[in-house]
Design a protein around this motif. Structure first.
Motif, mmCIF file in Angstrom:
data_model
loop_
_atom_site.group_PDB
_atom_site.id
_atom_site.type_symbol
_atom_site.label_atom_id
_atom_site.label_comp_id
_atom_site.label_asym_id
_atom_site.label_seq_id
_atom_site.Cartn_x
_atom_site.Cartn_y
_atom_site.Cartn_z
ATOM 1 N N GLU A 42 0.971 -1.018 -0.295
ATOM 2 C CA GLU A 42 -0.166 -0.189 0.201
ATOM 3 C C GLU A 42 1.071 1.230 0.145
ATOM 4 O O GLU A 42 0.792 1.562 -0.980
ATOM 5 C CB GLU A 42 -0.591 -0.019 0.804
ATOM 6 C CG GLU A 42 -2.216 1.299 1.347
ATOM 7 C CD GLU A 42 -2.624 0.666 3.193
ATOM 8 O OE1 GLU A 42 -2.909 -0.365 2.962
ATOM 9 O OE2 GLU A 42 -2.455 1.692 3.658
ATOM 10 N N GLY A 43 2.124 1.520 1.080
ATOM 11 C CA GLY A 43 2.835 2.532 1.330
ATOM 12 C C GLY A 43 3.906 2.589 2.136
ATOM 13 O O GLY A 43 3.330 1.638 3.489
ATOM 14 N N PRO A 44 4.657 3.032 2.765
ATOM 15 C CA PRO A 44 5.510 3.529 3.651
ATOM 16 C C PRO A 44 4.714 3.271 4.703
ATOM 17 O O PRO A 44 3.678 4.121 5.314
ATOM 18 C CB PRO A 44 6.819 4.242 3.148
ATOM 19 C CG PRO A 44 6.342 4.581 1.706
ATOM 20 C CD PRO A 44 5.006 4.150 1.568
ATOM 21 N N GLU A 48 9.477 1.966 7.786
ATOM 22 C CA GLU A 48 10.011 2.018 6.755
ATOM 23 C C GLU A 48 10.100 3.628 5.417
ATOM 24 O O GLU A 48 11.289 3.817 5.078
ATOM 25 C CB GLU A 48 8.892 2.057 5.161
ATOM 26 C CG GLU A 48 8.472 0.176 5.459
ATOM 27 C CD GLU A 48 7.596 -0.108 6.530
ATOM 28 O OE1 GLU A 48 7.038 0.921 7.159
ATOM 29 O OE2 GLU A 48 7.545 -1.825 6.363
ATOM 30 N N PRO A 54 11.354 -0.717 1.790
ATOM 31 C CA PRO A 54 10.048 -1.742 1.907
ATOM 32 C C PRO A 54 10.038 -2.841 3.235
ATOM 33 O O PRO A 54 10.837 -3.531 2.597
ATOM 34 C CB PRO A 54 10.103 -2.225 0.271
ATOM 35 C CG PRO A 54 10.980 -2.030 -0.203
ATOM 36 C CD PRO A 54 11.625 -1.230 0.134
ATOM 37 N N PHE A 55 8.526 -2.587 3.134
ATOM 38 C CA PHE A 55 8.538 -4.149 4.287
ATOM 39 C C PHE A 55 9.117 -4.166 5.727
ATOM 40 O O PHE A 55 9.677 -5.148 5.698
ATOM 41 C CB PHE A 55 7.937 -5.322 3.351
ATOM 42 C CG PHE A 55 5.702 -4.769 2.689
ATOM 43 C CD1 PHE A 55 5.508 -4.948 3.369
ATOM 44 C CD2 PHE A 55 6.206 -4.129 1.499
ATOM 45 C CE1 PHE A 55 4.216 -5.438 3.020
ATOM 46 C CE2 PHE A 55 5.178 -4.159 1.293
ATOM 47 C CZ PHE A 55 3.635 -4.761 2.122
ATOM 48 N N ASN A 81 5.298 -0.354 -3.445
ATOM 49 C CA ASN A 81 3.831 0.164 -2.914
ATOM 50 C C ASN A 81 3.239 0.569 -4.043
ATOM 51 O O ASN A 81 4.010 1.530 -4.736
ATOM 52 C CB ASN A 81 4.217 0.997 -1.618
ATOM 53 C CG ASN A 81 4.933 0.027 -0.456
ATOM 54 O OD1 ASN A 81 3.703 -0.412 -0.819
ATOM 55 N ND2 ASN A 81 5.627 0.135 -0.141
HETATM 56 N N1 URA Z 1 2.739 -1.715 4.613
HETATM 57 C C1 URA Z 1 2.855 -1.957 3.685
HETATM 58 O O1 URA Z 1 1.877 -1.843 2.808
HETATM 59 N N2 URA Z 1 4.147 -0.897 2.262
HETATM 60 C C2 URA Z 1 5.389 -1.286 3.468
HETATM 61 O O2 URA Z 1 6.311 -0.958 3.062
HETATM 62 C C3 URA Z 1 5.310 -1.172 5.058
HETATM 63 C C4 URA Z 1 3.713 -1.435 5.726
#
Ligand code: URA
Length: 189
Positions: A42-44, A48, A54-55, A81
């Motif tokens: 989805e997004g940082p 992150e 990421p993740f 993401n």
């Molecule tokens: N959740 C996400 O969707 N992306 C990430 O990089 C970290 C957590």
């Protein structure tokens, strides 16, 4: 056409939307253009944003375990993401933010040219597969779009919140493994 490093440099300077004002680091994504499978979150989140990778938080640790369970490591996958900058308080990205950012993802897909795209969670699935995607109903289904084999599964953060979802996620990961094996054999021919 840009390579991944050139595109990342553009993303690091991006100020197309207000998320750029509150970020510590833009999180471009990781992996190589040799990888045939791309995971899209989805997004940082907080960690992150701090690390620019990421993740790497709790959800990321679970993601690593799920990869290991199907004999894959981070080195085997490309991961990125929908939005490259952290939404404040980890809220979902707004439509205008994803719309501004998705061009970068399109470039990444062009460069990496994966055979398999896995959407982690509803936000990714709505942006990639279809706007009204229902993650509980439609996860685990393979969609063929041109050369891409696309599937959505639960976001690892959703599995941390509700462990009852883990059984379905495991079924999805087994199916991802089968598709990965099938397509890696093909790409070796
Ligand atoms: N959740 C996400 O969707 N992306 C990430 O990089 C970290 C957590």
């Amino acid at each position: 056409m840009y390579n991944l490093n050139e595109l990342e440099a553009i993303v690091q300077r991006c100020n197309r939307c207000p998320l750029s004002k509150t970020r510590t680091n833009a999180v471009f994504g990781e992996g190589s253009n040799e990888n045939i499978i791309m995971f899209i979150g989805e997004g940082p989140g907080y960690h992150e944003d701090k690390q620019g990778r990421p993740f790497v938080g709790k959800a990321g640790m679970l993601f690593d375990k799920m990869l290991a369970a199907i004999n894959l490591t981070r080195a085997d996958v490309y991961i990125t993401n929908i939005v490259k900058c952290r939404p404040p308080n980890n809220r979902n990205p707004l439509t205008e933010e994803s719309e501004k950012c998705i061009d970068f993802l399109r470039w990444q897909v062009k460069i990496v040219d994966p055979d398999i795209i896995i959407c982690l969670g509803a936000v990714a699935a709505k942006n990639i597969i279809q706007e009204d995607f229902k993650i509980t109903q439609n996860r685990g289904i393979w969609y063929k779009r041109g050369k891409f084999n696309i599937m959505a599964t639960y976001h690892p953060a959703a599995l941390l919140r509700d462990s009852n979802k883990k059984r379905d996620a495991w079924e999805d990961f087994k199916s991802i493994k089968d598709m990965y094996i099938k397509l890696s054999q093909k790409s070796m021919k």
